[in-house]
Design a protein around this motif. Structure first.
Motif, PDB file in Angstrom:
ATOM      1  N   MET A   1       0.823  -1.209   0.000  1.00 23.84           N
ATOM      2  CA  MET A   1       0.000   0.000   0.000  1.00 23.84           C
ATOM      3  C   MET A   1       0.859   1.262   0.000  1.00 23.84           C
ATOM      4  SD  MET A   1      -2.967   1.107   2.613  1.00 23.84           S
ATOM      5  CE  MET A   1      -3.823   2.645   2.384  1.00 23.84           C
ATOM      6  N   GLU A   2       1.972   1.243   0.728  1.00 29.65           N
ATOM      7  CA  GLU A   2       2.815   2.420   0.869  1.00 29.65           C
ATOM      8  C   GLU A   2       3.669   2.698  -0.358  1.00 29.65           C
ATOM      9  OE1 GLU A   2       2.771  -0.141   3.011  1.00 29.65           O
ATOM     10  OE2 GLU A   2       2.039   0.653   4.906  1.00 29.65           O
ATOM     11  N   THR A   3       4.057   1.642  -1.072  1.00 28.92           N
ATOM     12  CA  THR A   3       5.031   1.760  -2.155  1.00 28.92           C
ATOM     13  C   THR A   3       4.670   2.804  -3.215  1.00 28.92           C
ATOM     14  OG1 THR A   3       5.740  -0.509  -1.757  1.00 28.92           O
ATOM     15  CG2 THR A   3       6.319   0.447  -3.888  1.00 28.92           C
ATOM     16  N   PRO A   4       3.427   2.829  -3.747  1.00 25.18           N
ATOM     17  CA  PRO A   4       3.129   3.842  -4.767  1.00 25.18           C
ATOM     18  C   PRO A   4       3.240   5.279  -4.225  1.00 25.18           C
ATOM     19  CG  PRO A   4       1.376   2.196  -4.666  1.00 25.18           C
ATOM     20  CD  PRO A   4       2.310   1.913  -3.546  1.00 25.18           C
ATOM     21  N   TYR A   5       2.801   5.501  -2.993  1.00 30.33           N
ATOM     22  CA  TYR A   5       2.883   6.845  -2.405  1.00 30.33           C
ATOM     23  C   TYR A   5       4.338   7.268  -2.214  1.00 30.33           C
ATOM     24  CZ  TYR A   5      -2.055   6.127  -1.251  1.00 30.33           C
ATOM     25  OH  TYR A   5      -3.401   5.881  -1.305  1.00 30.33           O
ATOM     26  N   ILE A   6       5.157   6.342  -1.786  1.00 29.50           N
ATOM     27  CA  ILE A   6       6.577   6.637  -1.591  1.00 29.50           C
ATOM     28  C   ILE A   6       7.205   7.004  -2.930  1.00 29.50           C
ATOM     29  CG2 ILE A   6       8.816   5.658  -0.948  1.00 29.50           C
ATOM     30  CD1 ILE A   6       7.232   4.043   1.229  1.00 29.50           C
ATOM     31  N   GLY A   7       6.883   6.246  -3.970  1.00 30.42           N
ATOM     32  CA  GLY A   7       7.414   6.531  -5.292  1.00 30.42           C
ATOM     33  C   GLY A   7       6.983   7.886  -5.830  1.00 30.42           C
ATOM     34  N   MET A   8       5.770   8.311  -5.509  1.00 31.00           N
ATOM     35  CA  MET A   8       5.247   9.578  -6.023  1.00 31.00           C
ATOM     36  C   MET A   8       5.761  10.794  -5.249  1.00 31.00           C
ATOM     37  SD  MET A   8       1.246   9.089  -7.051  1.00 31.00           S
ATOM     38  CE  MET A   8       0.758   8.154  -5.602  1.00 31.00           C
ATOM     39  N   HIS A   9       5.826  10.685  -3.929  1.00 28.96           N
ATOM     40  CA  HIS A   9       6.021  11.884  -3.111  1.00 28.96           C
ATOM     41  C   HIS A   9       7.276  11.886  -2.249  1.00 28.96           C
ATOM     42  CE1 HIS A   9       1.954  12.841  -4.271  1.00 28.96           C
ATOM     43  NE2 HIS A   9       1.502  11.735  -3.714  1.00 28.96           N
ATOM     44  N   HIS A  10       7.952  10.760  -2.123  1.00 30.80           N
ATOM     45  CA  HIS A  10       9.019  10.656  -1.133  1.00 30.80           C
ATOM     46  C   HIS A  10      10.358  10.236  -1.745  1.00 30.80           C
ATOM     47  CE1 HIS A  10       6.235  11.246   2.200  1.00 30.80           C
ATOM     48  NE2 HIS A  10       5.370  10.556   1.473  1.00 30.80           N
ATOM     49  N   ARG A  11      10.624  10.719  -2.933  1.00 31.22           N
ATOM     50  CA  ARG A  11      11.886  10.384  -3.597  1.00 31.22           C
ATOM     51  C   ARG A  11      12.873  11.524  -3.387  1.00 31.22           C
ATOM     52  NH1 ARG A  11      11.361   7.339  -8.902  1.00 31.22           N
ATOM     53  NH2 ARG A  11      12.283   9.249  -9.696  1.00 31.22           N
ATOM     54  N   HIS A  12      13.903  11.267  -2.648  1.00 28.83           N
ATOM     55  CA  HIS A  12      14.964  12.237  -2.418  1.00 28.83           C
ATOM     56  C   HIS A  12      16.208  11.741  -3.147  1.00 28.83           C
ATOM     57  CE1 HIS A  12      12.707  14.276   0.803  1.00 28.83           C
ATOM     58  NE2 HIS A  12      12.328  13.067   1.164  1.00 28.83           N
ATOM     59  N   GLU A  13      17.022  12.649  -3.582  1.00 30.80           N
ATOM     60  CA  GLU A  13      18.268  12.292  -4.259  1.00 30.80           C
ATOM     61  C   GLU A  13      19.436  12.817  -3.437  1.00 30.80           C
ATOM     62  OE1 GLU A  13      18.172  13.405  -8.383  1.00 30.80           O
ATOM     63  OE2 GLU A  13      16.152  12.610  -8.615  1.00 30.80           O
ATOM     64  N   PRO A  14      19.849  12.035  -2.417  1.00 35.49           N
ATOM     65  CA  PRO A  14      20.902  12.517  -1.512  1.00 35.49           C
ATOM     66  C   PRO A  14      22.280  12.515  -2.174  1.00 35.49           C
ATOM     67  CG  PRO A  14      20.309  10.265  -0.968  1.00 35.49           C
ATOM     68  CD  PRO A  14      19.354  10.715  -2.042  1.00 35.49           C
ATOM     69  N   ARG A  15      23.076  13.472  -1.769  1.00 31.83           N
ATOM     70  CA  ARG A  15      24.486  13.484  -2.143  1.00 31.83           C
ATOM     71  C   ARG A  15      25.216  12.480  -1.255  1.00 31.83           C
ATOM     72  NH1 ARG A  15      23.804  19.135  -0.858  1.00 31.83           N
ATOM     73  NH2 ARG A  15      25.194  18.616   0.855  1.00 31.83           N
ATOM     74  N   GLU A  16      26.487  12.290  -1.501  1.00 33.63           N
ATOM     75  CA  GLU A  16      27.294  11.341  -0.738  1.00 33.63           C
ATOM     76  C   GLU A  16      27.337  11.676   0.748  1.00 33.63           C
ATOM     77  OE1 GLU A  16      29.291   8.031   0.114  1.00 33.63           O
ATOM     78  OE2 GLU A  16      28.471   8.499  -1.853  1.00 33.63           O
ATOM     79  N   ASP A  17      27.269  12.983   1.073  1.00 31.97           N
ATOM     80  CA  ASP A  17      27.371  13.429   2.470  1.00 31.97           C
ATOM     81  C   ASP A  17      26.008  13.652   3.114  1.00 31.97           C
ATOM     82  OD1 ASP A  17      26.729  15.648   0.909  1.00 31.97           O
ATOM     83  OD2 ASP A  17      27.917  17.033   2.135  1.00 31.97           O
ATOM     84  N   GLN A  18      24.961  13.016   2.579  1.00 34.48           N
ATOM     85  CA  GLN A  18      23.610  13.154   3.120  1.00 34.48           C
ATOM     86  C   GLN A  18      23.006  11.778   3.386  1.00 34.48           C
ATOM     87  OE1 GLN A  18      21.882  15.544  -0.114  1.00 34.48           O
ATOM     88  NE2 GLN A  18      21.692  17.220   1.359  1.00 34.48           N
ATOM     89  N   CYS A  19      21.988  11.769   4.243  1.00 32.67           N
ATOM     90  CA  CYS A  19      21.233  10.535   4.448  1.00 32.67           C
ATOM     91  C   CYS A  19      19.757  10.835   4.248  1.00 32.67           C
ATOM     92  CB  CYS A  19      21.499   9.929   5.825  1.00 32.67           C
ATOM     93  SG  CYS A  19      20.839  10.862   7.203  1.00 32.67           S
ATOM     94  N   THR A  20      19.003   9.792   3.980  1.00 29.36           N
ATOM     95  CA  THR A  20      17.577   9.919   3.733  1.00 29.36           C
ATOM     96  C   THR A  20      16.880   8.673   4.257  1.00 29.36           C
ATOM     97  OG1 THR A  20      15.892  10.369   2.051  1.00 29.36           O
ATOM     98  CG2 THR A  20      17.729   8.946   1.407  1.00 29.36           C
ATOM     99  N   SER A  21      15.612   8.815   4.580  1.00 29.81           N
ATOM    100  CA  SER A  21      14.841   7.676   5.061  1.00 29.81           C
ATOM    101  C   SER A  21      13.356   7.972   4.897  1.00 29.81           C
ATOM    102  CB  SER A  21      15.170   7.400   6.528  1.00 29.81           C
ATOM    103  OG  SER A  21      14.554   6.202   6.959  1.00 29.81           O
ATOM    104  N   VAL A  22      12.551   6.923   4.960  1.00 30.04           N
ATOM    105  CA  VAL A  22      11.100   7.020   4.891  1.00 30.04           C
ATOM    106  C   VAL A  22      10.533   6.274   6.090  1.00 30.04           C
ATOM    107  CG1 VAL A  22       9.033   6.448   3.559  1.00 30.04           C
ATOM    108  CG2 VAL A  22      11.146   7.069   2.367  1.00 30.04           C
TER     109      VAL A  22
END
Length: 185
Positions: free
Chosen positions: A10-31
């Motif tokens: 259920m979560e996967t399509p929403y994550i793909g639409m609204h929660h895509r971050h493109e971190p640099r090497e010195d960054q972190c990201t999470s959902v």
């Protein structure tokens, strides 16, 4: 991808639409994901209040907004003791009342969260045969000197999970009392 509640189909399509971050090497990201046993309109009425995060965020003691509560408005948040900060300056990046999306960016403050941005989305779902809400929050932030990506992500995830748990507690309590705040668009 990490989360408090397990991420599923259920979560996967929403994550793909609204929660895509493109971190640099010195960054972190999470959902992170939270399922709340309260209707979406009630949960959104709390989340969308850029001017009143203290309604559900336990580490916020005060908030003042400059601007007209539109994209680009800035809030100065006072943080309760116990955290390695006392203030945070945050800009409203996105507010979509139809799709239930809120985006913010931290632009200042006395903390180590540099280039922090987050997106929170709110989606209707059914939980135990009753109206419920799926909340997804994602973030991206610089990794401070002296810290690892894992340490930085763990710290931010812990803060967000506290906020999401509090959002669930407040929303579910309001739902039981059948108290809904009006959504002022």
């Amino acid at each position: 991808m990490n989360g408090g509640d397990a991420c599923g189909a259920m979560e996967t399509p929403y994550i793909g639409m609204h929660h895509r971050h493109e971190p640099r090497e010195d960054q972190c990201t999470s959902v992170l994901v939270k399922h709340i046993k309260a209707p979406v309109h009630l949960v959104w009425s709390l989340v969308r209040r850029f001017d009143q995060p203290q309604k559900y965020k336990p580490f916020v003691s005060r908030c003042e907004v400059t601007g007209d509560f539109a994209i680009g408005s800035v809030r100065e948040v006072n943080v309760k003791s116990g955290l390695p900060a006392t203030t945070s300056t945050e800009r409203l990046e996105l507010l979509d009342d139809e799709e239930h999306i809120l985006g913010i960016r931290i632009v200042g403050g006395d903390h180590r969260l540099r280039n922090y941005s987050s997106v929170i989305t709110v989606h209707p779902e059914v939980i135990d045969g009753r109206p419920g809400t799926l909340v997804i929050e994602s973030f991206m932030v610089d990794v401070p000197d002296g810290n690892t990506k894992d340490e930085t992500c763990y710290f931010v995830q812990a803060l967000i999970m506290c906020n999401l748990k509090s959002l669930a507690d407040v929303s579910e309590r309001m739902a039981v009392q059948d108290r809904t705040e009006p959504i002022n668009y």
